[in-house]
Design a protein around this motif. Structure first.
Motif, PDB file in Angstrom:
ATOM      1  N   THR A   1       0.828  -1.195   0.000  1.00  0.00           N
ATOM      2  CA  THR A   1       0.000   0.000   0.000  1.00  0.00           C
ATOM      3  C   THR A   1       0.864   1.248   0.000  1.00  0.00           C
ATOM      4  O   THR A   1       2.044   1.213   0.336  1.00  0.00           O
ATOM      5  N   ALA A   2       0.201   2.350  -0.338  1.00  0.00           N
ATOM      6  CA  ALA A   2       0.947   3.614  -0.345  1.00  0.00           C
ATOM      7  C   ALA A   2       1.405   3.992   1.045  1.00  0.00           C
ATOM      8  O   ALA A   2       2.400   4.662   1.224  1.00  0.00           O
ATOM      9  N   GLY A   3       0.662   3.524   2.032  1.00  0.00           N
ATOM     10  CA  GLY A   3       1.020   3.858   3.409  1.00  0.00           C
ATOM     11  C   GLY A   3       2.386   3.362   3.811  1.00  0.00           C
ATOM     12  O   GLY A   3       3.058   3.953   4.641  1.00  0.00           O
TER      13      GLY A   3
ATOM     14  N   ALA B   1       4.874   3.109   1.785  1.00  0.00           N
ATOM     15  CA  ALA B   1       5.880   3.623   0.851  1.00  0.00           C
ATOM     16  C   ALA B   1       6.928   4.478   1.529  1.00  0.00           C
ATOM     17  O   ALA B   1       8.055   4.551   1.068  1.00  0.00           O
ATOM     18  N   TYR B   2       6.548   5.114   2.598  1.00  0.00           N
ATOM     19  CA  TYR B   2       7.461   6.097   3.195  1.00  0.00           C
ATOM     20  C   TYR B   2       7.924   5.655   4.572  1.00  0.00           C
ATOM     21  O   TYR B   2       8.544   6.386   5.296  1.00  0.00           O
TER      22      TYR B   2
END
Lengths: 296, 254
Positions: A2-4, A6-7
């Motif tokens: 998920t994009a969550g 990504a960082y």
């Protein structure tokens, strides 16, 4: 993914997906299981050894032969002689009932031991550091009541202690070997990861990742499977020890010393997973840094 | 279009002092050979100013990739001096390279994307390495990917992207930390002409905000459409350099 994530600080290298990584936790679990049992046995033997030392150190037994011993006068004479010896702190005749109970395991409960010519026994406690001459004492006692013998526990204790020491050394060696196996798992996992993710590592280096950053990926991976495997291995070993404890004969058992662990020793065993994890992390870091330093 | 204003400090005070230089790259009589093989670069001398845009062209095997790899500290020169940001890096130890590499963005023909990471995760890597905080990373990655036209592909894995999209992800990753130097090695090799033109325009936009760009391509027709200084390599030698403003050194003066 998920994009969550990504960082986040999640691993950049997919080390958990490696084929070898699936077995890492189980190898560590098996190794830690054996290490825990070996160390527990070593500590229990050490505890028993200290118990033996305390119970038998500074004590001897005197046997007064049956024909004289049954009359009681010879025993009294020997006791008086022993008490008069400066190096002896105390001398007490052993109750004949107790003597018979000591023979019960061999002769059976129904044996007519009253009819047997059993020697009388006298427990003797020596003064610490008094320098008792056992041979001279035995000569003196034999002169007073012919056939009187001294049973020096120290001689038998020395054999037992030597065997106990050998068992402890064996336990430590077994623990060290399996600890080494757990450590080797971290080395193999790191080397396999470095090899199979060479391309990704090259990309990371190209965008400015230092050796330390890349090594941290392997350190985190080793920490992950070591702590999981370590907890499983130690938990299984603790279960096995508790189960063994239920079947242990306890302090009243004949010939079997009571072997238990103190609370501190249980804590020491509980510390094995984090200790193994720290060792695995350090091993992974050293392995990764050394391998990376060979690249130009 | 507003360019994201990402700038993660990855340099020491001493390095910050050095960033006051005017020459980003200075090569002095640089030669390179692999092992005992022939020289792939021979006596190359070149100076590139801060914020300039240069094409590096020449036929396949001319030494373009080797030259870029030298500039990216992946190789050491056999002879001569390589200076980056006014610092001699010819014999730079490996522990000093990562900090310098963080000032250099790289785009290659193969894109160099990590296949199990999404577009956003790939672009976020330089910031993660530079230990930027998660909020800052999220904000800048999203903004930059939108800027390169990939706002809807943030969570796509590279395998789900077209070649042109992969190239834009690679460019975004190369510039997310605002490098002082961008090295592009045949970045248009795997994309169509339109995508190639868009890519060069994108790099020109980056160049306008101060990033020096070295764009290596064998396609001289592409180069001719832009008015940037062009260096031509052939057989490992710098045989020609178009004297355009922004270039200094012996070839510019020739």
């Amino acid at each position: 993914m998920t994009a969550g994530s990504a960082y986040s600080a999640a691993g950049v290298l997919p080390l958990r997906r490696d084929a070898g990584s699936r077995y890492g936790p189980w190898i560590v679990a098996a190794a830690l299981f054996v290490v825990t049992l070996a160390l527990a046995a070593t500590m229990a033997i050490r505890n028993a050894e200290q118990g033996w030392r305390t119970a038998l150190a500074g004590k001897i037994s005197v046997q007064v032969p049956a024909p004289s011993g049954t009359g009681g006068e010879a025993v009294a004479e020997i006791v008086a002689l022993l008490r008069a010896t400066p190096a002896i702190a105390d001398a007490e005749p052993v109750d004949p009932v107790v003597v018979r109970s000591l023979l019960e395991p061999w002769l059976g409960a129904g044996a007519e031991m009253e009819a047997l010519p059993l020697p009388a026994l006298i427990d003797v406690r020596l003064r610490p550091d008094a320098g008792m001459d056992i041979v001279a004492l035995e000569v003196a006692l034999d002169a007073a009541v012919p056939g009187t013998r001294i049973d020096d526990h120290g001689i038998r204790l020395a054999y037992v202690l030597r065997f106990a020491l050998a068992l402890q050394v064996f336990g430590v060696v077994v623990a060290a070997i399996f600890g080494l196996i757990a450590t080797m798992t971290a080395i193999f996992a790191t080397r396999a990861g470095l090899s199979s993710h060479r391309e990704e590592i090259g990309i990371l280096q190209a965008i400015g990742a230092g050796d330390g950053y890349i090594a941290r990926q392997f350190v985190a991976h080793s920490a992950n499977f070591s702590i999981k495997g370590g907890i499983v291995g130690c938990a299984l070993a603790a279960g096995a020890l508790i189960l063994l404890g239920r079947y242990a004969p306890g302090g009243n058992a004949f010939m079997v010393p009571e072997m238990t662990l103190s609370p501190i020793q249980w804590i020491v065993l509980a510390c094995l997973p984090p200790v193994a994890t720290v060792i695995a992390m350090a091993t992974a870091r050293v392995t990764a840094m050394r391998a990376l330093s060979r690249v130009i | 279009m507003r360019r994201p204003v990402v700038r993660i400090s990855t340099v020491t005070m001493a390095e910050a002092f050095l960033t006051a230089e005017t020459g980003v790259v200075r090569l002095e009589d640089v030669s390179l050979q692999y092992g005992s093989g022939p020289e792939v670069l021979r006596d190359v001398s070149l100076s590139l100013e801060t914020g300039s845009f240069h094409f590096l062209t020449g036929p396949s095997g001319a030494g373009k990739t080797s030259l870029l790899r030298l500039l990216h500290l992946a190789l050491r020169p056999t002879r001569g001096t390589v200076r980056l940001f006014d610092r001699d890096v010819s014999r730079l130890g490996r522990k000093h390279r990562p900090a310098l590499r963080r000032r250099i963005g790289v785009v290659s023909q193969e894109f160099g994307l990590i296949s199990h990471l999404t577009a956003a995760e790939n672009v976020a890597l330089p910031l993660r390495i530079a230990k930027a905080n998660a909020g800052e990373i999220r904000e800048n990655v999203t903004e930059l990917l939108r800027w390169v036209g990939l706002g809807r592909e943030l969570d796509e894995l590279p395998e789900a992207l077209s070649e042109g999209q992969k190239q834009r992800v690679a460019v975004a990753r190369a510039v997310i930390a605002r490098p002082d130097l961008l090295l592009a090695d045949e970045p248009t090799g795997n994309v169509d002409e339109n995508a190639a033109m868009r890519l060069i325009h994108l790099m020109e936009e980056l160049n306008k905000v101060g990033t020096a760009v070295v764009f290596a391509t064998h396609d001289e027709s592409l180069v001719s459409r832009f008015g940037h200084p062009t260096h031509v390599l052939d057989g490992g030698e710098l045989v020609r350099a178009d004297p355009v403003e922004g270039m200094i050194g012996e070839h510019a003066e020739a």
